[in-house]
Design a protein around this motif. Structure first.
Motif, PDB file in Angstrom:
ATOM      1  N   UNK A 295      59.201  35.237  24.928  1.00 14.48           N
ATOM      2  CA  UNK A 295      59.896  34.225  25.743  1.00 14.48           C
ATOM      3  C   UNK A 295      59.262  32.851  25.520  1.00 14.48           C
ATOM      4  N   UNK A 296      57.926  32.796  25.480  1.00 19.59           N
ATOM      5  CA  UNK A 296      57.239  31.518  25.254  1.00 19.59           C
ATOM      6  C   UNK A 296      57.524  30.987  23.854  1.00 19.59           C
ATOM      7  N   UNK A 297      57.600  31.886  22.899  1.00 21.08           N
ATOM      8  CA  UNK A 297      57.868  31.470  21.509  1.00 21.08           C
ATOM      9  C   UNK A 297      59.269  30.880  21.375  1.00 21.08           C
ATOM     10  N   UNK A 298      60.223  31.415  22.129  1.00 25.03           N
ATOM     11  CA  UNK A 298      61.596  30.899  22.097  1.00 25.03           C
ATOM     12  C   UNK A 298      61.672  29.473  22.630  1.00 25.03           C
ATOM     13  N   UNK A 299      60.747  29.119  23.501  1.00 24.71           N
ATOM     14  CA  UNK A 299      60.730  27.754  24.051  1.00 24.71           C
ATOM     15  C   UNK A 299      59.833  26.825  23.233  1.00 24.71           C
ATOM     16  N   UNK A 300      59.306  27.330  22.122  1.00 23.25           N
ATOM     17  CA  UNK A 300      58.461  26.506  21.257  1.00 23.25           C
ATOM     18  C   UNK A 300      57.031  26.374  21.738  1.00 23.25           C
ATOM     19  N   UNK A 301      56.605  27.277  22.654  1.00 22.66           N
ATOM     20  CA  UNK A 301      55.239  27.222  23.177  1.00 22.66           C
ATOM     21  C   UNK A 301      54.581  28.605  23.116  1.00 22.66           C
ATOM     22  N   UNK A 302      54.399  29.149  21.912  1.00 24.68           N
ATOM     23  CA  UNK A 302      53.831  30.501  21.800  1.00 24.68           C
ATOM     24  C   UNK A 302      52.407  30.601  22.324  1.00 24.68           C
ATOM     25  N   UNK A 303      51.690  29.471  22.411  1.00 25.74           N
ATOM     26  CA  UNK A 303      50.302  29.495  22.873  1.00 25.74           C
ATOM     27  C   UNK A 303      50.164  29.839  24.351  1.00 25.74           C
ATOM     28  N   UNK A 304      51.291  29.878  25.086  1.00 27.86           N
ATOM     29  CA  UNK A 304      51.242  30.254  26.509  1.00 27.86           C
ATOM     30  C   UNK A 304      50.748  31.701  26.665  1.00 27.86           C
ATOM     31  N   UNK A 305      50.928  32.518  25.616  1.00 24.75           N
ATOM     32  CA  UNK A 305      50.445  33.906  25.664  1.00 24.75           C
ATOM     33  C   UNK A 305      48.957  33.937  25.999  1.00 24.75           C
ATOM     34  N   UNK A 306      48.174  33.049  25.383  1.00 29.70           N
ATOM     35  CA  UNK A 306      46.734  33.023  25.636  1.00 29.70           C
ATOM     36  C   UNK A 306      46.445  32.701  27.103  1.00 29.70           C
ATOM     37  N   UNK A 307      47.238  31.809  27.701  1.00 26.98           N
ATOM     38  CA  UNK A 307      47.065  31.472  29.121  1.00 26.98           C
ATOM     39  C   UNK A 307      47.344  32.685  30.005  1.00 26.98           C
ATOM     40  N   UNK A 308      48.450  33.376  29.704  1.00 26.70           N
ATOM     41  CA  UNK A 308      48.824  34.518  30.547  1.00 26.70           C
ATOM     42  C   UNK A 308      47.782  35.630  30.460  1.00 26.70           C
ATOM     43  N   UNK A 309      47.385  35.981  29.236  1.00 27.98           N
ATOM     44  CA  UNK A 309      46.463  37.107  29.049  1.00 27.98           C
ATOM     45  C   UNK A 309      45.119  36.831  29.717  1.00 27.98           C
ATOM     46  N   UNK A 310      44.590  35.627  29.535  1.00 28.58           N
ATOM     47  CA  UNK A 310      43.289  35.319  30.163  1.00 28.58           C
ATOM     48  C   UNK A 310      43.408  35.258  31.687  1.00 28.58           C
ATOM     49  N   UNK A 311      44.496  34.670  32.181  1.00 33.38           N
ATOM     50  CA  UNK A 311      44.689  34.607  33.638  1.00 33.38           C
ATOM     51  C   UNK A 311      44.877  36.007  34.226  1.00 33.38           C
ATOM     52  N   UNK A 312      45.610  36.869  33.523  1.00 35.95           N
ATOM     53  CA  UNK A 312      45.832  38.235  34.013  1.00 35.95           C
ATOM     54  C   UNK A 312      44.516  39.008  34.055  1.00 35.95           C
ATOM     55  N   UNK A 313      43.673  38.818  33.055  1.00 38.24           N
ATOM     56  CA  UNK A 313      42.373  39.496  33.044  1.00 38.24           C
ATOM     57  C   UNK A 313      41.527  39.087  34.241  1.00 38.24           C
ATOM     58  N   UNK A 314      41.568  37.813  34.563  1.00 38.67           N
ATOM     59  CA  UNK A 314      40.741  37.290  35.655  1.00 38.67           C
ATOM     60  C   UNK A 314      41.304  37.666  37.024  1.00 38.67           C
ATOM     61  N   UNK A 315      42.628  37.537  37.160  1.00 36.09           N
ATOM     62  CA  UNK A 315      43.249  37.691  38.478  1.00 36.09           C
ATOM     63  C   UNK A 315      43.699  39.106  38.795  1.00 36.09           C
ATOM     64  N   UNK A 316      43.890  39.938  37.748  1.00 38.24           N
ATOM     65  CA  UNK A 316      44.499  41.257  37.989  1.00 38.24           C
ATOM     66  C   UNK A 316      43.697  42.403  37.371  1.00 38.24           C
ATOM     67  N   UNK A 317      42.405  42.513  37.624  1.00 40.50           N
ATOM     68  CA  UNK A 317      41.602  43.591  37.008  1.00 40.50           C
ATOM     69  C   UNK A 317      41.867  44.951  37.656  1.00 40.50           C
ATOM     70  N   UNK A 318      41.678  46.006  36.870  1.00 40.52           N
ATOM     71  CA  UNK A 318      41.856  47.368  37.375  1.00 40.52           C
ATOM     72  C   UNK A 318      40.839  47.698  38.456  1.00 40.52           C
ATOM     73  N   UNK A 319      39.628  47.182  38.283  1.00 41.21           N
ATOM     74  CA  UNK A 319      38.572  47.519  39.235  1.00 41.21           C
ATOM     75  C   UNK A 319      38.914  47.079  40.652  1.00 41.21           C
ATOM     76  N   UNK A 320      39.678  45.995  40.765  1.00 44.31           N
ATOM     77  CA  UNK A 320      40.057  45.492  42.077  1.00 44.31           C
ATOM     78  C   UNK A 320      41.443  45.980  42.507  1.00 44.31           C
TER      79      UNK A 320
END
Length: 631
Positions: A295-320
């Motif tokens: 979806x991000x690539x279709x809007x010409x901003x494929x680098x948003x993937x890095x934002x989502x993955x890092x934010x998901x790791x920080x905000x949504x860990x399995x341990x919590x």
């Protein structure tokens, strides 16, 4: 306990039962190699292949020269060399030490770690069986080895048994064995854009390797986004999935680990089916992250993937206990990603049909061309060549930078952290014009190249080392095209000529070779001008001055003197005659027009009078008398 063992069994057996690709004996594994060149002794001089170790930091884009040492004790390097009072630290001015050790008895990574602690700059592991080269990998989920693996910074490579024996023989015979390890061609570098992909996983509870992967993604995010936004790279994430054997699709294990009726599966994160998250939760999040990229690539901003993955790791860990859709949706909303397009991309995980996105991923796991099957997670592929070494920011950035065609690297690759600018030392041994501040030295990631430059649209030609000269149109604008030029008293002259056949030619009024020297011609002394009887000649730089005696005017083109008065009278009479002639022509023209119009008028009057008394050729006859008999 039985349940726990079953989960372990399925976790390791599923991939090789019918799980579409990796980890099976039939998978095509490509060993990534670097070049190893022996420079001495003469008896074994030549180039050989070696397999790059999948840990440490290979010097992608560079090379190392060193001396090979084979230890008399601890030849397998399974123990610390300090126990034997052995050190391999190089003395000042000496070549680095490449330690040759034997395979066997302990992990490859431990051998390299012990050698590094003893001061070795690189390690060569000699195989103990006759076989094709293999990749030396890290131990699987070994907690005790995780700490030292993280700290390995020297490169390592496996060599064949036969070549290892040749090295040992030469060393035992008293020869000094020098060789070069070369990684400059380890990554293809065809053009100005690098294409790379990262095979990853959203599971953050899979042990040491997953922790390393998560840390890498966070650290590399900034550099990755700079490269992507600048158009220097094309990145694409990938995720490994397997499918459940048809006979087990209704089993509890497959139902908990798979989506789309067993088509796409992942191992249980905790390896325990009775608690925690299931493998299908991981598959769904993997799918979500793939769709974030699409979806991000279709809007010409494929680098948003890095934002989502890092934010998901920080905000949504399995341990919590936050590894779920609700937490993912909050990250998606904060990044402004279109959730409707995302849901459409993900499809229905309960559908008994293929998911196009995950099906494409399974197909991509199979190796194509020079790239082997993806069998190690995580895996980084640069220009279709699998990266080997530590998954660490600077190491990976070096591998990416080595994938650019020389002289096309972005600024981030030429920073002092990545490489040293060889052009700063004696101009790299290349041609330069100090007066014009022009050089043929170009700093690249692999080292300097001497290449004649392009300056303000003007191309210089030459070997780049000792000679470069401007060529083509506009070359005279660059340092006068390398020709003679001089300025005096506000007058400037140049010998540069914009012609293909002639490059430097002294201008009129000068003589010489046009390159180093042009001398003024004394036209007066050499009697080349101002030679009429009434002329008086005075030489100037690049020209001459000629004056006439009395009331005479000097005509330079004819090298003669004429009377100023005669010239004025003649000019006045010429002007008078031109005026008279013009008036005469105008009067004659007016008379001819008048005569022509008068004649037309007279003709029309005569015809009108005659028409009253007799019919003309183009008029019918009109009766004008009565017949006598009828009267």
């Amino acid at each position: 306990m039985k349940q726990h063992k079953q989960s372990h069994l399925l976790c390791f057996l599923l991939p090789c039962l019918l799980l579409s690709i990796p980890f099976c004996s039939e998978a095509r594994f490509v060993v990534e190699k670097n070049s190893l060149s022996v420079t001495s002794p003469e008896s074994i001089k030549g180039t050989h292949d070696s397999a790059i170790g999948n840990f440490g930091i290979p010097q992608y884009g560079g090379s190392m020269a060193g001396t090979v040492i084979y230890p008399k004790e601890n030849q397998k390097s399974c123990k610390e060399f300090s126990d034997f009072s052995i050190s391999f630290k190089s003395q000042p001015g000496a070549l680095p030490t490449f330690l040759l050790v034997d395979r066997g008895d302990c992990f490859f990574a431990l051998k390299v770690w012990n050698a590094q602690k003893a001061g070795a700059s690189a390690v060569l592991v000699a195989d103990n069986v006759d076989e094709p080269l293999i990749t030396m990998d890290t131990p699987e989920e070994d907690i005790s080895s995780a700490k030292y693996i993280e700290n390995i910074t020297i490169p390592s490579a496996l060599v064949t048994k036969g070549f290892g024996e040749k090295l040992k023989k030469a060393i035992s015979g008293g020869d000094m064995v020098n060789l070069n390890l070369d990684w400059r061609e380890a990554v293809p570098h065809p053009d100005a854009r690098v294409e790379y992909e990262l095979w990853t996983n959203s599971n953050d509870e899979c042990g040491v390797k997953c922790d390393m992967l998560m840390e890498f993604v966070k650290d590399f995010k900034g550099a990755a986004q700079i490269l992507e936004k600048g158009g220097y790279t094309q990145f694409r994430p990938h995720y490994i999935t397997w499918y459940c054997p048809h006979a087990f699709t209704l089993s509890r294990q497959c139902k908990s680990q798979c989506i789309n009726k067993g088509r796409y599966c992942a191992p249980d994160p905790e390896q325990d089916f009775s608690s925690g998250y299931d493998g299908k939760d991981v598959v769904v999040e993997n799918l979500r992250q793939l769709c974030v990229y699409k979806v991000a690539n279709e809007t010409g901003k494929p680098w948003v993937w890095w934002d989502y993955v890092t934010d998901f790791q920080i905000r949504c860990p399995m341990k919590e206990k936050k590894y779920n859709k609700e937490c993912a949706d909050s990250v998606i909303k904060s990044l402004g990603i279109d959730s409707r397009k995302l849901d459409k991309c993900m499809g229905d995980p309960d559908a008994d049909s293929d998911n196009p996105v995950l099906k494409e991923e399974q197909d991509a796991q199979v190796g194509k061309g020079s790239r082997g099957d993806v069998t190690i997670l995580p895996t980084l592929v640069v220009n279709n060549r699998q990266y080997r070494g530590k998954l660490e920011k600077s190491a990976v950035l070096k591998a990416l930078c080595s994938g650019f065609e020389e002289t096309t690297e972005p600024a981030i690759c030429l920073s002092t952290e990545m490489e040293s600018n060889e052009c700063l030392d004696n101009n790299g041994g290349c041609w330069q014009d100090k007066s014009a501040n022009i050089t043929a030295c170009k700093d690249t990631f692999r080292g300097r190249v001497c290449e004649c430059p392009l300056v303000d649209g003007v191309k210089f030609k030459g070997d780049g080392y000792s000679h470069c000269e401007p060529s083509g149109p506009g070359r005279c604008t660059i340092n006068n095209g390398g020709c003679w030029h001089e300025e005096r008293d506000g007058h400037a002259f140049s010998a540069c000529v914009d012609k293909d056949s002639i490059k430097c030619e002294c201008p009129p009024g000068f003589k010489g070779d046009g390159v180093k020297k042009c001398e003024d011609i004394n036209e007066c002394k050499e009697k080349k001008a101002c030679q009429c009887p009434e002329c008086s000649c005075k030489n100037t730089w690049g020209s001459y001055e000629c004056s006439c005696s009395g009331d005479l005017l000097y005509i330079r083109d004819h090298d003669t003197c004429i009377s100023k008065t005669g010239s004025q009278v003649k000019s006045a009479w010429t002007a008078v005659w031109l005026i008279v002639l013009s008036l005469g022509l105008a009067a004659g023209g007016a008379y001819l027009v008048y005569k022509h119009r008068l004649r037309q008028y007279m003709d029309s009057e005569i015809r009108a009078i005659m028409a009253q008394y007799m019919p003309l050729d183009n008029q019918p006859e009109v009766p004008n008398h009565v017949n006598d008999e009828r009267a």
